[in-house]
Structure formats: structure tokens, C-alpha cells
Design a protein around this motif. Structure first.
Motif, short mmCIF file in Angstrom:
data_model
loop_
_atom_site.label_atom_id
_atom_site.label_comp_id
_atom_site.label_asym_id
_atom_site.label_seq_id
_atom_site.Cartn_x
_atom_site.Cartn_y
_atom_site.Cartn_z
N ILE A 464 0.82 -1.22 0.00
CA ILE A 464 0.00 0.00 0.00
C ILE A 464 0.86 1.27 0.00
CG2 ILE A 464 -1.66 1.35 1.34
CD1 ILE A 464 -3.07 -1.21 2.06
N PRO A 465 1.85 1.42 0.89
CA PRO A 465 2.70 2.63 0.83
C PRO A 465 3.45 2.77 -0.49
CG PRO A 465 2.97 1.50 2.93
CD PRO A 465 2.18 0.59 2.06
N LEU A 466 3.89 1.65 -1.07
CA LEU A 466 4.59 1.72 -2.35
C LEU A 466 3.68 2.26 -3.44
CD1 LEU A 466 6.61 -1.64 -2.41
CD2 LEU A 466 7.54 0.67 -2.17
N CYS A 467 2.45 1.80 -3.48
CA CYS A 467 1.50 2.25 -4.50
C CYS A 467 1.19 3.74 -4.33
CB CYS A 467 0.22 1.43 -4.41
SG CYS A 467 -0.94 1.75 -5.75
N ILE A 468 1.00 4.18 -3.10
CA ILE A 468 0.72 5.60 -2.84
C ILE A 468 1.91 6.46 -3.26
CG2 ILE A 468 0.30 7.30 -1.03
CD1 ILE A 468 -1.30 5.13 0.45
N ALA A 469 3.12 5.99 -2.95
CA ALA A 469 4.33 6.73 -3.34
C ALA A 469 4.44 6.82 -4.86
CB ALA A 469 5.56 6.06 -2.75
N GLY A 470 4.11 5.73 -5.57
CA GLY A 470 4.15 5.76 -7.03
C GLY A 470 3.18 6.77 -7.61
N TYR A 471 2.00 6.87 -7.02
CA TYR A 471 0.99 7.84 -7.47
C TYR A 471 1.50 9.27 -7.28
CZ TYR A 471 -3.36 10.51 -7.62
OH TYR A 471 -4.34 11.43 -7.92
N ILE A 472 2.12 9.54 -6.14
CA ILE A 472 2.64 10.89 -5.85
C ILE A 472 3.72 11.27 -6.86
CG2 ILE A 472 3.92 12.27 -4.17
CD1 ILE A 472 2.46 10.68 -1.97
N VAL A 473 4.63 10.33 -7.15
CA VAL A 473 5.70 10.59 -8.12
C VAL A 473 5.10 10.90 -9.48
CG1 VAL A 473 7.63 9.56 -9.38
CG2 VAL A 473 7.44 9.24 -6.91
N TYR A 474 4.12 10.10 -9.90
CA TYR A 474 3.50 10.32 -11.21
C TYR A 474 2.84 11.69 -11.30
CZ TYR A 474 0.13 9.93 -15.02
OH TYR A 474 -0.60 10.17 -16.16
N LYS A 475 2.09 12.08 -10.30
CA LYS A 475 1.38 13.35 -10.33
C LYS A 475 2.33 14.55 -10.29
CE LYS A 475 -2.48 13.93 -10.29
NZ LYS A 475 -3.43 14.10 -11.41
N LYS A 476 3.45 14.40 -9.61
CA LYS A 476 4.35 15.55 -9.44
C LYS A 476 5.43 15.64 -10.51
CE LYS A 476 3.91 16.27 -4.45
NZ LYS A 476 3.44 17.67 -4.60
N LYS A 477 5.82 14.49 -11.09
CA LYS A 477 7.00 14.49 -11.95
C LYS A 477 6.72 14.21 -13.43
CE LYS A 477 9.95 15.16 -8.57
NZ LYS A 477 10.76 16.40 -8.49
N TYR A 478 5.64 13.51 -13.75
CA TYR A 478 5.41 13.12 -15.14
C TYR A 478 4.39 14.04 -15.79
CZ TYR A 478 4.92 10.14 -19.24
OH TYR A 478 4.94 9.67 -20.54
N TRP A 479 4.75 14.62 -16.94
CA TRP A 479 3.87 15.57 -17.61
C TRP A 479 3.76 15.32 -19.12
CZ3 TRP A 479 6.75 17.74 -21.38
CH2 TRP A 479 8.13 17.84 -21.17
N LEU A 480 4.28 14.20 -19.61
CA LEU A 480 4.39 13.96 -21.04
C LEU A 480 3.10 13.38 -21.61
CD1 LEU A 480 6.62 14.30 -23.18
CD2 LEU A 480 7.23 11.91 -22.82
N PHE A 481 2.08 14.24 -21.74
CA PHE A 481 0.81 13.81 -22.32
C PHE A 481 0.06 15.04 -22.82
CE2 PHE A 481 0.54 13.80 -17.62
CZ PHE A 481 -0.26 14.90 -17.43
N GLY A 482 -1.03 14.81 -23.53
CA GLY A 482 -1.86 15.91 -24.01
C GLY A 482 -1.16 16.78 -25.04
#
Length: 502
Positions: A464-482
Motif C-alpha cells: 500500500i505505501p509503495l502504491c501511494i508513493a508511485g501515485y505521488i511521483v506520477y502526479k508531481k513528476k510526469y507531464w508527457l501527455f496531451g
């Protein structure tokens, strides 16, 4: 003329089907190892599960070195008359099939150290040959599907069919091959399983090799280990992708590795309409159905909902599935009055777990293809095979960590030696449980309450903590879309046209 050329190169149903069947072959090999190899070594070759899981993690550290080297080799080799990638795919499949059979070959020697050396060596060689198959397989995707829409469509079917391959080898192995040949000895039965899985993998990979050609000329640069290091340094989206992917996959793999053990040891018979064995089957039937739905309709869904929102939803659904599993293994009690609600929890947890996995797999495949484009746009160096090798490496790493956590959990929980379960006298004194080999045992009756708590805790305190951490990284660091990605892709295409004119 341009439109006719585009129509001619348009991705066809046949190409999608043949490419997807190659993924089925890959997953047959991969899941045969994940589902059966550790059981084979620990039960029938009598090797220590903790030692073997630690060895598997060390093997993945070697993968961290050799995967980029093999990827650079694929990337740097010239294009043959069969294309750049298809010869590598076939060679990787052929060598992987050989090592898969050798992994299940029974070695009887008085030297325990020699047995450890043999099976660890075969595991390492299998992993290297899988990289030779896997990296060019995914690197080939941008050469047959040029647009994001085509990549979404191809990726969704590839992952759908690939997931079916994993389910197929598990079902064939546990329901047909092992029970049918167990009378000849389980060691021989596992060897036959390895042969069957190898043959299936080769046949299906040949569909990809024969049914696809590289339609789009993609720039290739000579890649060295120094360039690989610079890719990670300069490509911020590669770093973001790698971190969010490994966090999600590690959490999910830990859960996947432990689900069978939780149903065997922690789920009480009488908790729903089915006993623990069939509740486990129900979980995976619903899970695979959910994954299939996600993959089948992914390309249609992305036309209505932005891909980044679907990818975000995969993290949320995975956490929800873990919470539902928490109720299954910590809260649900036997009793006819609870059968309906308990069955609903089992079904919902399976559906959410693999629905999330399906969306994550397709989304991450498209993401890594976009990251390759971004690297070319930013640095002028494309390095398809090297960047695609990152996904292979991270998946292997997640699998190794999952097995390591499982091995530690088994040891800390003090689960009994599973070989004891095959004692006929012992089986007369316990309630019956049918395992994957067709033997009847009662696993849960043989361990203490504290052991159950420890085993359950390993399932939830890490994923559970690993999944939450992955979500935070994605929302804050990845922007390559749209629109941002569309502008980058348009500029890349413009550069290629200018280069071709020159």
C-alpha cells in the motif's frame, strides 16, 4: 499521395493479432517461472526458499548491469533484410526456450552447493535470454504503430493477450500437466511442464516474427554505457517513469506473490459459498475478467477520458483492492449469514486488482514509447532498445523483490516445511485442502495464530505505501501527455522530414 502512403502503413488487425500473440508467448515463459520455479526448487529439489529468493534478487542486480548492455547491442547492430528487431526476437525466444527446459531439469547430486549453482545459473541465463527477446519486442512497437492512437490500440491488445498467456500456463500447469504426469513422479511432471511452456512460447513468438514488418524508419544512434547514463541524467521523464513504474509494480508483485499463500493459510473454509481453494479460483477468474475488460476497451475509453486520468485511476483502484483484501484476510468470518457479503468482497478485490493492473500495463507501455520520443526531441539520441530495456529491468526487479518479501515472510511467519504436507499419514489427520499438484492437505491447521498475523501483515504494510508513493511521483513528476506531447511529436516528425530532404 501522402494519404495513400499513410493508409498503406496503417496498422492492420492481422498485425495487431500476430504482434499480440508474441506477447502471449513471452508471458507463458515469464509466468511459468514466476508461478512454478520457486515451488519446484523448494519442494522437489529441497532448496531453502530464503536462500533462493536472496539469490534471485542478486541475479536481478546482475540484470541491472547486463540488461542495458544487451539493449545497447540490439540498438547498435545494423538492420538485416528481416528487419532490425525480428532476428533478435527469434534468437531470444529460441535461447529462452532452451534455458526454460533446463531450469526444470532435475539435478541429483550429493553436493547441495552444486545444485544451488546449477539452478541459479540457469535462472540468470534464462533472464538474459528473456531480455534478448523482450527488449526488441517492445522496441519494435514504434516501427509498426506511429501514432498515439495506434499505439494505444496495439498496446491494449498486446497486454490483453499477454495476460491470457500467463493465465493459460498457470491453468494448464496446475490443472492438466502436473496432475496428469504426477504418477510418473513430480520431478518428471515439472520437466514436462517446462517443455510444454517452451514449445508454446516458441510457437506464439513465431507469429510476431512472421506476421509483422517494420514499416516506419526510426532514427538509430550508436549507444554506449556512457550515453545510457546521460539518458537518465538528461531525460527527466525517463527518471519519472522509471520511479513511478517500479513503485507500482513492486507493490503489485508483492501482493501477487502472496495471494495464494493468504488463501491457503489465512482464508477460512466456510467464509463464503466456496471453500478456500475455489475462493482463490474465483478471485483470479474475476481478476482476469477485470483485466480483460480494461485492456479490451482501453483504446475506446481513452477517446472519452484523457489517458493521464486513466493512469491515475489505476493507482487508486490498486489501493482499493488492497483494502478489500485486508477485509478478506483480517475481518471475514465463516458462517452462512456472511456468505453473500464475503463472496462479494472476494469478487470485488479481484476485479479491482487486475482492472488496475490492466490499465497500468497498457498506460505504461504507451508512456515508455512516448519517453523514447521525448528523449529524441530533447537530446537528438533516440536509443529505443536501451530505454525499452528499462521497463524489462524494472519488471524483473519488481518480481525479484516480490519473491524476496515472500521468502522473508514465509521464514518470519515460521510456516512448516511444505514437503510435510505430502505425508500420507499426516493427511489422514487433517482436513483436506487440494493444492496445485492435486495433493490433499490442510495448511492452515498447521500454523499458529501469530504466524497468520505476520503473513497477513507482509501483504499490506509494504504494497500500500509503495502504491501511494508511485501515485505521488506520477502526479508531481510526469507531464508527457496531451498538448505538450503532441507538440513534441510534431516537431520530431518535422525534423525527420527535414533530415530526409537533406
Amino acid at each position: 499521395m501522402k494519404k495513400k502512403h499513410a493508409d498503406k502503413n496503417k496498422l492492420t488487425v492481422f498485425e495487431i493479432a500476430s504482434y499480440s500473440l508474441g506477447s502471449l508467448g513471452r508471458e507463458v515463459s515469464n509466468n511459468c517461472v514466476n508461478a512454478f520455479f520457486l515451488v519446484y526448487l523448494c519442494i522437489y529439489m529441497r532448496l531453502n526458499p530464503l536462500y533462493m529468493t536472496v539469490a534471485f534478487v542478486l541475479a536481478k542486480l546482475w540484470d541491472a548491469i547486463n540488461d542495458p548492455m544487451l539493449a545497447a547491442l540490439v540498438n547498435n547492430c545494423g538492420k538485416s533484410r528481416f528487419g532490425r528487431y525480428r532476428p533478435w526476437i527469434f534468437a531470444g525466444a529460441l535461447s529462452n526456450a532452451v534455458f526454460l527446459v533446463m531450469m526444470f531439469y532435475p539435478i541429483h547430486t550429493s553436493s547441495e552447493g552444486l545444485r544451488y549453482f546449477y539452478y541459479i545459473s540457469m535462472y540468470v541465463l534464462w533472464g538474459m535470454s528473456f531480455t534478448v527477446l523482450d527488449v526488441p519486442f517492445w522496441s519494435m512497437l514504434p516501427t509498426i504503430a506511429n501514432t498515439t492512437d495506434e499505439r494505444n490500440k496495439a498496446s491494449s491488445f498486446v497486454k490483453l493477450v499477454g495476460g491470457f498467456g500467463g493465465f493459460t500456463v498457470s491453468t494448464i500447469g496446475s490443472s492438466f500437466v502436473l496432475p496428469k504426469f504426477s504418477a510418473q513422479g513430480m520431478e518428471k511432471a515439472y520437466l514436462i511442464l517446462g517443455i510444454v511452456a517452451s514449445a508454446m512460447m516458441l510457437v506464439f513468438v513465431c507469429f510476431t516474427v512472421i506476421g509483422n514488418r517494420e514499416k516506419y524508419e526510426i532514427p538509430h544512434n550508436k549507444v554506449s554505457l556512457g550515453i545510457i547514463a546521460r539518458m537518465f541524467k538528461t531525460n527527466d521523464q525517463l527518471r519519472a517513469y522509471a520511479l513511478t513504474y517500479v513503485l507500482y509494480q513492486t507493490g503489485g508483485t508483492i501482493a501477487t506473490c502472496q495471494i495464494l499463500y493468504l488463501f491457503v493459510y489465512c482464508y477460512e473454509n466456510g467464509a463464503n459459498y466456496l471453500n478456500s481453494t475455489y475462493s482463490y479460483t474465483l478471485f483470479w477468474i474475476i481478476a482476469c475478467t477485470g483485466q480483460g475488460i480494461a485492456m479490451m476497451f482501453y483504446s475506446l475509453i481513452t477517446k472519452k477520458i484523457p489517458r493521464e486520468k486513466i493512469f491515475s485511476a489505476s493507482y487508486i483502484l490498486q489501493v482499493v483492492s488492497f483494502i478489500l483484501m485486508f477485509f478478506i484476510f483480517f475481518v471475514l468470518k465463516p458462517g452462512k449469514e456472511y456468505h453473500f457479503i464475503n463472496s462479494v468482497f472476494v469478487a470485488l478485490s479481484g476485479a479491482c486488482f487486475m482492472l488496475a493492473g490492466g490499465m497500468q500495463q497498457i498506460g505504461s507501455t504507451v508512456m515508455i514509447a512516448d519517453v523514447v520520443d521525448y528523449g529524441e526531441w530533447k537530446t537528438g539520441v533516440r536509443g529505443d532498445s536501451v530505454i525499452f530495456s528499462v521497463q524489462t529491468l524494472l519488471t524483473k526487479f519488481a518480481g525479484a523483490v516480490g519473491m524476496l518479501v515472500l521468502g522473508i515472510g514465509i521464514s518470519v511467519a515460521g510456516l512448516p516445511n511444505i514437503r510435510e504436507y505430502f505425508d500420507p499419514e499426516l493427511q489422514k489427520t487433517v482436513q483436506q485442502f487440494v493444492d496445485v499438484s492435486g495433493n490433499t492437505v490442510d495448511a492452515a491447521a498447521m500454523i499458529s495464530g501469530n504466524s497468520l498475523v505476520i503473513l497477513r501483515a507482509f501483504m499490506f504494510l509494504i504494497p500500500i505505501p509503495l502504491c501511494i508513493a508511485g501515485y505521488i511521483v506520477y502526479k508531481k513528476k510526469y507531464w508527457l501527455f496531451g498538448e505538450k506531447y503532441d507538440k513534441i511529436k510534431a516537431e520530431i516528425d518535422s525534423r525527420r522530414i527535414e533530415e530526409s530532404i537533406k
